[in-house]
Design an enzyme around this catalytic site. Structure first.
Site, PDB file in Angstrom:
ATOM      1  CB  CYS A 179      47.870  81.885   9.696  1.00 41.29           C
ATOM      2  SG  CYS A 179      47.271  83.284   8.875  1.00 41.29           S
TER       3      CYS A 179
ATOM      4  CD  GLU B 254      50.293  75.990   6.469  1.00 45.09           C
ATOM      5  OE1 GLU B 254      51.201  76.152   6.681  1.00 45.09           O
ATOM      6  OE2 GLU B 254      49.007  76.320   6.550  1.00 45.09           O
TER       7      GLU B 254
ATOM      8  CG  HIS C 282      49.468  79.680   5.198  1.00 43.49           C
ATOM      9  ND1 HIS C 282      48.264  78.704   6.436  1.00 43.49           N
ATOM     10  CD2 HIS C 282      48.577  81.058   5.746  1.00 43.49           C
ATOM     11  CE1 HIS C 282      47.051  79.597   6.788  1.00 43.49           C
ATOM     12  NE2 HIS C 282      47.362  80.975   6.513  1.00 43.49           N
TER      13      HIS C 282
HETATM   14  N1  GLN Z   1      42.381  86.240   9.611  1.00 49.62           N
HETATM   15  C1  GLN Z   1      42.280  84.773  10.008  1.00 49.62           C
HETATM   16  C2  GLN Z   1      41.810  85.115  11.484  1.00 49.62           C
HETATM   17  O1  GLN Z   1      41.763  86.082  12.067  1.00 49.62           O
HETATM   18  C3  GLN Z   1      43.649  84.132  10.009  1.00 49.62           C
HETATM   19  C4  GLN Z   1      43.744  83.856   8.541  1.00 49.62           C
HETATM   20  C5  GLN Z   1      44.733  82.411   8.470  1.00 49.62           C
HETATM   21  O2  GLN Z   1      44.939  81.842   9.411  1.00 49.62           O
HETATM   22  N2  GLN Z   1      44.937  82.419   7.055  1.00 49.62           N
HETATM   23  O3  GLN Z   1      41.563  84.015  12.026  1.00 49.62           O
END
Ligand code: GLN
Length: 192
Positions: A78, A173, A171
Site C-alpha cells: 500500500c 498483513e 494489506h
Molecule cells: N492512501 C495512502 C497514501 O497515499 C495509502 C493507504 C494505505 O497505505 N493503506 O499513502
C-alpha cells in the site's frame, strides 16, 4: 534469516507478527544502522506522505536506496508500494524510486471507498486471496521486466514483482492468510 519492517508509521506490527508466525526473525527498523544484517525489508501501509517525511528526517531514505543497490529484497504494501515506485502521480513526494511502475495514489477514492475483494493470484494457487484495500493505490503502468501478479476484475493492477522487489496495493498483513508473506520469503528473498 532476518527481515526488517520499516516502523516509522502505519501497519508495521502486523507485518512483524505475520513474519513471526512463519518462524522468521523480524525486527522494527527506524534508523539507517538497523539495516545492517537484514536479508529483506518490508515497507508497510500507512500514509505515504508521513512515512516519506520521516524517512528523510531519520536519514533512512538514502541509506535504504544504497542497501537496495546492494541487493536487499524489498516488499512495499500500500503506502509502501507508493514509496517503492519510480513514478507516482503525486510528483512531489520523496520516494525510493526503485521499481519500474507508475502508481496512482488513492486510486479508488477516499477512506469511505475502502473495500475488500477476493483476488485471483495464480502464483498462490487456486484459492482466491481475500485482499483488504484501504485508500489504496493502484499500478497504472508497468515497464518491461515487471511481472503482474494480480489484477482486480475491473482491471487495475494490484500486485507486481520486479526481481527483488514486490509491491501489493492491499494489506496481506491484516488477514490470517500468510501466503503472500510466504511467497515473499521463499521466492523473492529466495531462502528456499
Ligand atoms: N492512501 C495512502 C497514501 O497515499 C495509502 C493507504 C494505505 O497505505 N493503506 O499513502
Amino acid at each position: 534469516m532476518k527481515i526488517g519492517v520499516l516502523a516509522l508509521q502505519g501497519a508495521f506490527t502486523e507485518h512483524v507478527s505475520a513474519l513471526q508466525k512463519l518462524g522468521v526473525e523480524a525486527c522494527q527498523v527506524r534508523l539507517p544502522e538497523q539495516l545492517a544484517g537484514l536479508d529483506a525489508l518490508i515497507m508497510p501501509g500507512g500514509e505515504s506522505t508521513t512515512i516519506s517525511k520521516l524517512m528523510v528526517a531519520f536519514g533512512i531514505l538514502e541509506a535504504l536506496k544504497a542497501r537496495a543497490r546492494d541487493g536487499l529484497a524489498i516488499w512495499g504494501t500500500c503506502a509502501g508500494m507508493i514509496l517503492l515506485a519510480k513514478e507516482v502521480d503525486d510528483g512531489d513526494l520523496p520516494i525510493m524510486g526503485l521499481m519500474d511502475i507508475r502508481v496512482k495514489r488513492n486510486a479508488f477514492g477516499r477512506q469511505l471507498d475502502s473495500f475488500e475483494a477476493d483476488l485471483l493470484v495464480p502464483l498462490l494457487g487456486g484459492e482466491p486471496f481475500h485482499a483488504v484495500f484501504i485508500r489504496a493505490p493502484a499500478v497504472e503502468r508497468v515497464s518491461n521486466g515487471v511481472e503482474v501478479l494480480a489484477q482486480l476484475e475491473s482491471g487495475p493492477i494490484v500486485a507486481a514483482r520486479q526481481g527483488r522487489y514486490l509491491a501489493t496495493a492491499f494489506h496481506p498483513e491484516l488477514t490470517a492468510d500468510l501466503r503472500f508473506h510466504r511467497y515473499f520469503l521463499r521466492e523473492v528473498v529466495g531462502t528456499g
